[in-house]
Design an enzyme around this catalytic site. Structure first.
Site, mmCIF file in Angstrom:
data_model
loop_
_atom_site.group_PDB
_atom_site.id
_atom_site.type_symbol
_atom_site.label_atom_id
_atom_site.label_comp_id
_atom_site.label_asym_id
_atom_site.label_seq_id
_atom_site.Cartn_x
_atom_site.Cartn_y
_atom_site.Cartn_z
ATOM 1 N N MET A 28 5.820 -0.532 3.520
ATOM 2 C CA MET A 28 6.647 -1.514 4.242
ATOM 3 C C MET A 28 8.089 -1.020 4.310
ATOM 4 S SD MET A 28 5.023 -5.224 3.428
ATOM 5 C CE MET A 28 5.750 -5.473 1.827
ATOM 6 N N LEU A 31 11.991 2.803 1.172
ATOM 7 C CA LEU A 31 11.267 3.760 0.341
ATOM 8 C C LEU A 31 12.052 4.146 -0.914
ATOM 9 C CD1 LEU A 31 9.920 6.055 3.199
ATOM 10 C CD2 LEU A 31 8.861 4.017 2.177
ATOM 11 N N GLY A 34 8.753 6.125 -5.856
ATOM 12 C CA GLY A 34 7.322 5.834 -5.967
ATOM 13 C C GLY A 34 6.591 6.171 -4.675
ATOM 14 N N HIS A 35 7.176 5.756 -3.549
ATOM 15 C CA HIS A 35 6.574 6.086 -2.249
ATOM 16 C C HIS A 35 6.567 7.605 -2.040
ATOM 17 C CE1 HIS A 35 8.282 1.966 -1.257
ATOM 18 N NE2 HIS A 35 7.013 1.820 -0.937
ATOM 19 N N GLN A 59 1.172 -11.074 5.310
ATOM 20 C CA GLN A 59 0.921 -11.076 3.874
ATOM 21 C C GLN A 59 2.007 -11.801 3.082
ATOM 22 O OE1 GLN A 59 1.035 -6.618 3.946
ATOM 23 N NE2 GLN A 59 1.870 -6.828 1.899
ATOM 24 N N LYS A 147 -0.606 2.505 -7.674
ATOM 25 C CA LYS A 147 -1.288 1.675 -8.671
ATOM 26 C C LYS A 147 -0.409 0.529 -9.152
ATOM 27 C CE LYS A 147 -4.261 5.027 -10.995
ATOM 28 N NZ LYS A 147 -4.613 5.495 -12.359
ATOM 29 N N LYS A 148 0.874 0.573 -8.823
ATOM 30 C CA LYS A 148 1.783 -0.529 -9.173
ATOM 31 C C LYS A 148 1.206 -1.847 -8.625
ATOM 32 C CE LYS A 148 5.840 -2.843 -9.200
ATOM 33 N NZ LYS A 148 5.817 -3.462 -7.902
ATOM 34 N N ASP A 149 0.642 -1.801 -7.414
ATOM 35 C CA ASP A 149 -0.037 -2.962 -6.832
ATOM 36 C C ASP A 149 -1.537 -2.803 -7.102
ATOM 37 O OD1 ASP A 149 2.248 -4.320 -5.522
ATOM 38 O OD2 ASP A 149 2.375 -2.431 -4.437
ATOM 39 N N GLN A 152 -4.060 -4.999 -5.235
ATOM 40 C CA GLN A 152 -4.096 -4.564 -3.830
ATOM 41 C C GLN A 152 -5.009 -3.349 -3.682
ATOM 42 O OE1 GLN A 152 -0.606 -4.294 -1.092
ATOM 43 N NE2 GLN A 152 -0.618 -2.126 -1.613
HETATM 44 O O1 PAF Z 1 2.003 -2.085 -0.527
HETATM 45 C C1 PAF Z 1 2.538 -2.287 0.583
HETATM 46 O O2 PAF Z 1 3.639 -1.800 0.860
HETATM 47 C C2 PAF Z 1 1.848 -3.170 1.593
HETATM 48 O O3 PAF Z 1 1.157 -4.196 0.975
HETATM 49 C C3 PAF Z 1 0.931 -2.391 2.554
HETATM 50 C C4 PAF Z 1 -0.233 -1.750 1.812
HETATM 51 C C5 PAF Z 1 1.724 -1.337 3.287
HETATM 52 C C6 PAF Z 1 0.332 -3.360 3.600
HETATM 53 O O4 PAF Z 1 1.326 -4.016 4.308
#
Ligand code: PAF
Length: 277
Positions: A28, A31, A34-35, A59, A147-149, A152
């Site tokens: 999203m 950045l 982590g990204h 979401q 893995k932080k999420d 998800q």
């Molecule tokens: O983890 C995120 O940044 C978001 O939930 C994702 C996977 C890009 C979906 O919008």
């Protein structure tokens, strides 16, 4: 780096990639390291690395931070360039949702209504729906998520398996600041004092994990003690939970393959973290 704003454009680029292996890292934006570690990891799996940036309204619940979610496109592009990312798909909302979305991915309640899903109803439905769309649009061989999420990542793995998508899903390790705080775009919401307090979340789950490793089997008590630890330092904990890594269901004592997950509010900021035991 080639930047694509439309689905037609990114599809044309994908067709031109032919049989090259493609890895995508959906984000999203805003950045952080982590990204970027996911972007670098993606290179191990692919000839072509693609990032996506899209803040997905579906979401977020009303009253959450969709409007104020940091949008830092120029800085994001510079970081992606520096990390050697080849393609970026960054659509505006009207491109992804030209009319209101009518079909949704509905993850099962036992996966989507627990933990974060209990406190963010509908979040995983909106997340899974956009991830399916992004995977359909970019057609990668591999997709990477942090893995932080943790929840998800589990929902995405199960969705990809259930829909027979020919995509390998990879989980990247959480990147932390020197004091242990998991990197997150939402850390930017913290005041100076809150930022100093914030590593406690990781300290608390580290203690739980250490106790389990040392043989403590009273999971309920460990969870409760951790919640109290957060409370006495001014947090509003939502959950601290020891769960099975595979499906995040409650873990019978002695079960191996556990993860401790936590979510708590510090002031107006909601932070999450987890640690595999
Ligand atoms: O983890 C995120 O940044 C978001 O939930 C994702 C996977 C890009 C979906 O919008």
């Amino acid at each position: 780096m080639q930047v694509h704003a439309t689905i037609a454009d990114v599809r044309a680029a994908r067709t031109a990639m032919g049989v090259q292996r493609v890895a995508v890292v959906p984000t999203m934006g805003n950045l952080h390291a982590g990204h970027i570690s996911l972007m670098r990891q993606a290179r191990e799996y692919a000839d072509v690395v693609m990032a996506t940036i899209f803040v997905n309204r579906l979401q977020f619940r009303p009253g959450e931070d969709f409007e104020k979610y940091p949008r830092t496109f120029a800085a994001d592009c510079a970081q992606l360039e520096a990390a050697g990312v080849d393609h970026l798909f960054a659509p505006v909302e009207a491109e992804m949702y030209p009319q209101p979305q009518t079909y949704y991915v509905e993850p099962p309640p036992e996966q989507a209504d627990i933990l974060d899903g209990e406190f963010r109803p509908g979040h995983f439905r909106g997340m899974a729906t956009v991830v399916l769309k992004l995977l359909q649009i970019t057609q990668p061989d591999t997709a990477l998520f942090g893995k932080k999420d943790y929840q998800q990542l589990m929902v995405i793995r199960n969705m990809v398996a259930d829909f027979n998508l020919p995509i390998q899903i990879i989980g990247g390790e959480t990147v932390r600041a020197e004091d242990g705080l998991a990197l997150s775009s939402r850390n930017g919401y913290l005041s100076t004092a809150e930022r100093i307090e914030a590593p406690r979340l990781f300290q608390v789950i580290t203690k739980v994990a250490a106790a389990v490793r040392a043989g403590n089997l009273d999971y309920k008590q460990l969870e409760q003690e951790a919640m109290v630890q957060l409370q006495v330092h001014g947090w509003l904990p939502e959950y601290v939970a020891l769960r099975k890594k595979l499906d995040l269901q409650c873990a019978p004592a002695h079960d191996s393959g556990l993860v401790v997950l936590a979510a708590a509010r510090l002031g107006s900021t909601r932070l999450i973290d987890n640690l595999e035991v």
